[in-house]
Scaffold this motif. Structure first.
Motif, PDB file in Angstrom:
ATOM      1  N   ASN A  12       0.979  -1.220  -0.014  1.00  0.00           N
ATOM      2  CA  ASN A  12      -0.073   0.047   0.031  1.00  0.00           C
ATOM      3  C   ASN A  12       0.763   1.060   0.025  1.00  0.00           C
ATOM      4  OD1 ASN A  12      -2.112   1.377   0.271  1.00  0.00           O
ATOM      5  ND2 ASN A  12      -2.392   1.178   2.775  1.00  0.00           N
ATOM      6  N   ILE A  13       1.860   1.216  -0.947  1.00  0.00           N
ATOM      7  CA  ILE A  13       3.002   2.124  -0.762  1.00  0.00           C
ATOM      8  C   ILE A  13       2.711   3.742  -1.198  1.00  0.00           C
ATOM      9  CG2 ILE A  13       5.037   0.607  -1.216  1.00  0.00           C
ATOM     10  CD1 ILE A  13       4.640   0.750  -4.143  1.00  0.00           C
ATOM     11  N   GLN A  14       1.581   4.034  -1.996  1.00  0.00           N
ATOM     12  CA  GLN A  14       1.220   5.135  -2.317  1.00  0.00           C
ATOM     13  C   GLN A  14       0.944   6.093  -1.228  1.00  0.00           C
ATOM     14  OE1 GLN A  14       2.137   6.969  -4.938  1.00  0.00           O
ATOM     15  NE2 GLN A  14       2.653   5.334  -6.146  1.00  0.00           N
ATOM     16  N   SER A  15       0.001   5.477   0.008  1.00  0.00           N
ATOM     17  CA  SER A  15      -0.473   5.935   1.057  1.00  0.00           C
ATOM     18  C   SER A  15       0.564   6.229   2.160  1.00  0.00           C
ATOM     19  CB  SER A  15      -1.675   5.210   1.776  1.00  0.00           C
ATOM     20  OG  SER A  15      -1.206   3.976   2.244  1.00  0.00           O
ATOM     21  N   ILE A  16       1.692   5.343   1.941  1.00  0.00           N
ATOM     22  CA  ILE A  16       3.077   5.810   2.988  1.00  0.00           C
ATOM     23  C   ILE A  16       3.703   7.097   2.238  1.00  0.00           C
ATOM     24  CG2 ILE A  16       5.219   4.921   3.505  1.00  0.00           C
ATOM     25  CD1 ILE A  16       3.769   2.179   3.607  1.00  0.00           C
ATOM     26  N   LYS A  17       3.740   6.960   0.867  1.00  0.00           N
ATOM     27  CA  LYS A  17       4.388   7.989   0.253  1.00  0.00           C
ATOM     28  C   LYS A  17       3.675   9.266   0.592  1.00  0.00           C
ATOM     29  CE  LYS A  17       6.532   9.247  -4.062  1.00  0.00           C
ATOM     30  NZ  LYS A  17       6.801   9.158  -5.484  1.00  0.00           N
ATOM     31  N   LYS A  21       5.035  12.689   2.528  1.00  0.00           N
ATOM     32  CA  LYS A  21       5.163  14.206   2.022  1.00  0.00           C
ATOM     33  C   LYS A  21       4.109  14.964   2.767  1.00  0.00           C
ATOM     34  CE  LYS A  21       3.916  15.986  -2.683  1.00  0.00           C
ATOM     35  NZ  LYS A  21       5.200  16.341  -3.372  1.00  0.00           N
ATOM     36  N   ARG A  22       3.144  14.572   3.656  1.00  0.00           N
ATOM     37  CA  ARG A  22       2.316  15.345   4.628  1.00  0.00           C
ATOM     38  C   ARG A  22       3.401  15.841   5.699  1.00  0.00           C
ATOM     39  NH1 ARG A  22      -1.945  11.752   3.740  1.00  0.00           N
ATOM     40  NH2 ARG A  22      -1.343  10.738   5.876  1.00  0.00           N
ATOM     41  N   LEU A  23       4.380  15.192   6.082  1.00  0.00           N
ATOM     42  CA  LEU A  23       5.375  15.356   7.026  1.00  0.00           C
ATOM     43  C   LEU A  23       6.624  16.346   6.550  1.00  0.00           C
ATOM     44  CD1 LEU A  23       5.639  12.152   8.701  1.00  0.00           C
ATOM     45  CD2 LEU A  23       4.291  14.086   9.553  1.00  0.00           C
ATOM     46  N   GLU A 177       0.565   4.945   8.591  1.00  0.00           N
ATOM     47  CA  GLU A 177       0.178   6.119   7.570  1.00  0.00           C
ATOM     48  C   GLU A 177      -1.333   6.408   7.497  1.00  0.00           C
ATOM     49  OE1 GLU A 177      -0.114   2.120   5.400  1.00  0.00           O
ATOM     50  OE2 GLU A 177       1.245   3.045   7.040  1.00  0.00           O
ATOM     51  N   LYS A 178      -1.810   5.245   8.224  1.00  0.00           N
ATOM     52  CA  LYS A 178      -3.444   5.412   8.277  1.00  0.00           C
ATOM     53  C   LYS A 178      -4.134   5.658   9.936  1.00  0.00           C
ATOM     54  CE  LYS A 178      -4.451   2.192   4.471  1.00  0.00           C
ATOM     55  NZ  LYS A 178      -4.983   1.281   3.868  1.00  0.00           N
ATOM     56  N   SER A 180      -3.832   8.445  11.794  1.00  0.00           N
ATOM     57  CA  SER A 180      -4.050   9.985  12.019  1.00  0.00           C
ATOM     58  C   SER A 180      -2.984  10.669  12.610  1.00  0.00           C
ATOM     59  CB  SER A 180      -5.385   9.836  12.850  1.00  0.00           C
ATOM     60  OG  SER A 180      -6.015  11.182  12.927  1.00  0.00           O
ATOM     61  N   GLU A 181      -3.045  11.538  13.623  1.00  0.00           N
ATOM     62  CA  GLU A 181      -2.081  12.194  14.152  1.00  0.00           C
ATOM     63  C   GLU A 181      -0.797  11.379  14.886  1.00  0.00           C
ATOM     64  OE1 GLU A 181      -5.269  12.963  14.937  1.00  0.00           O
ATOM     65  OE2 GLU A 181      -5.541  14.898  13.812  1.00  0.00           O
ATOM     66  N   VAL A 182      -1.500  10.284  15.488  1.00  0.00           N
ATOM     67  CA  VAL A 182      -0.651   9.407  16.255  1.00  0.00           C
ATOM     68  C   VAL A 182       0.410   8.631  15.101  1.00  0.00           C
ATOM     69  CG1 VAL A 182      -0.761   7.244  17.689  1.00  0.00           C
ATOM     70  CG2 VAL A 182      -2.278   8.768  18.149  1.00  0.00           C
ATOM     71  N   GLY A 183      -0.142   8.291  14.143  1.00  0.00           N
ATOM     72  CA  GLY A 183       0.757   7.511  13.087  1.00  0.00           C
ATOM     73  C   GLY A 183       1.936   8.472  12.517  1.00  0.00           C
ATOM     74  N   GLU A 184       1.133   9.964  12.169  1.00  0.00           N
ATOM     75  CA  GLU A 184       2.220  10.780  11.767  1.00  0.00           C
ATOM     76  C   GLU A 184       3.329  11.056  12.889  1.00  0.00           C
ATOM     77  OE1 GLU A 184       0.137  14.398  10.389  1.00  0.00           O
ATOM     78  OE2 GLU A 184      -0.706  13.527   8.592  1.00  0.00           O
ATOM     79  N   GLN A 185       2.982  11.113  13.820  1.00  0.00           N
ATOM     80  CA  GLN A 185       4.111  11.155  14.980  1.00  0.00           C
ATOM     81  C   GLN A 185       5.094  10.271  14.935  1.00  0.00           C
ATOM     82  OE1 GLN A 185       4.647  14.106  17.306  1.00  0.00           O
ATOM     83  NE2 GLN A 185       6.406  13.077  17.084  1.00  0.00           N
ATOM     84  N   ILE A 186       4.552   8.942  14.908  1.00  0.00           N
ATOM     85  CA  ILE A 186       5.402   7.852  14.893  1.00  0.00           C
ATOM     86  C   ILE A 186       6.410   7.621  13.576  1.00  0.00           C
ATOM     87  CG2 ILE A 186       5.437   5.133  14.653  1.00  0.00           C
ATOM     88  CD1 ILE A 186       2.880   5.246  16.486  1.00  0.00           C
TER      89      ILE A 186
END
Length: 193
Positions: A12-17, A21-23, A177-178, A180-186
């Motif tokens: 599911n590589i596009q969602s990780i990419k 990018k959001r970071l 990558e799915k 939310s904010e917790v995942g973005e922090q990790i």
């Protein structure tokens, strides 16, 4: 910083990419050995079935490359499971980075586990600024039991490894990558290592 997402046709590589990018970073999708070796950070994703994913890794020689990497490596979902010794799914031999075998949830619970679940017993800087019992997003039918390499746990019928770490290798059963904010922090914690 050079960030590589290993592209071996299981993911599911596009969602990780997009999450990276959001970071504020760019990631390259590649199966090129030189690109992977030159990366500052490597992400090893995976969605799908263990034995076919391992076949793809073997066909490209990535099965021998990944365990030798020296930079921080993050395995996500099936990526983490493939970093274990073996998986009951397809009776698959893994990359033998984490010293644990992946097993299937019992028939007492609905599989796959899909949705939000809590993580607890958070250890290492992968979980900087993440609170105990934060919610993350899971989709899986198999799990790694709790081991001395476990750095976060979750519960679905049993306590299991929500994340693993050994040396420069990290793995999350959940999808940061799915998540939310917790995942973005990790993900940010991983990128800042």
């Amino acid at each position: 910083m050079k960030i590589v997402i290993i592209n071996y046709g299981a993911g599911n590589i596009q969602s990780i990419k997009f999450a990276i990018k959001r970071l504020g970073f760019e990631a390259v999708l590649t199966d090129n050995v030189d690109d992977i070796l030159a990366a500052d950070k490597v992400i090893f994703p995976g969605v799908g079935e263990a034995s076919s994913a391992m076949s793809k890794l073997r066909a490209s020689g990535l099965d021998t490359l990944i365990p030798t990497l020296k930079q921080p490596v993050l395995g996500i979902c099936l990526g983490m499971q493939l970093m274990c010794n073996a998986s009951e799914e397809g009776k698959t031999k893994g990359l033998e980075i984490f010293n644990v075998d992946v097993v299937k949830f019992s028939n007492k619970v609905k599989v796959p586990q899909i949705g939000w679940n809590e993580i607890s017993n958070l250890k290492t800087n992968l979980f900087n600024k993440v609170k105990e019992k934060s919610h993350i997003y899971m989709v899986h039918s198999f799990y790694a039991p709790v081991t001395n390499e476990t750095i976060a746990t979750s519960n679905y019928d049993v306590d299991y490894s929500a994340a693993l770490q050994k040396n420069n290798f990290y793995g999350t059963q959940f999808h940061p990558e799915k998540s939310s904010e917790v995942g973005e922090q990790i993900l940010m914690n991983f990128l800042e290592m």
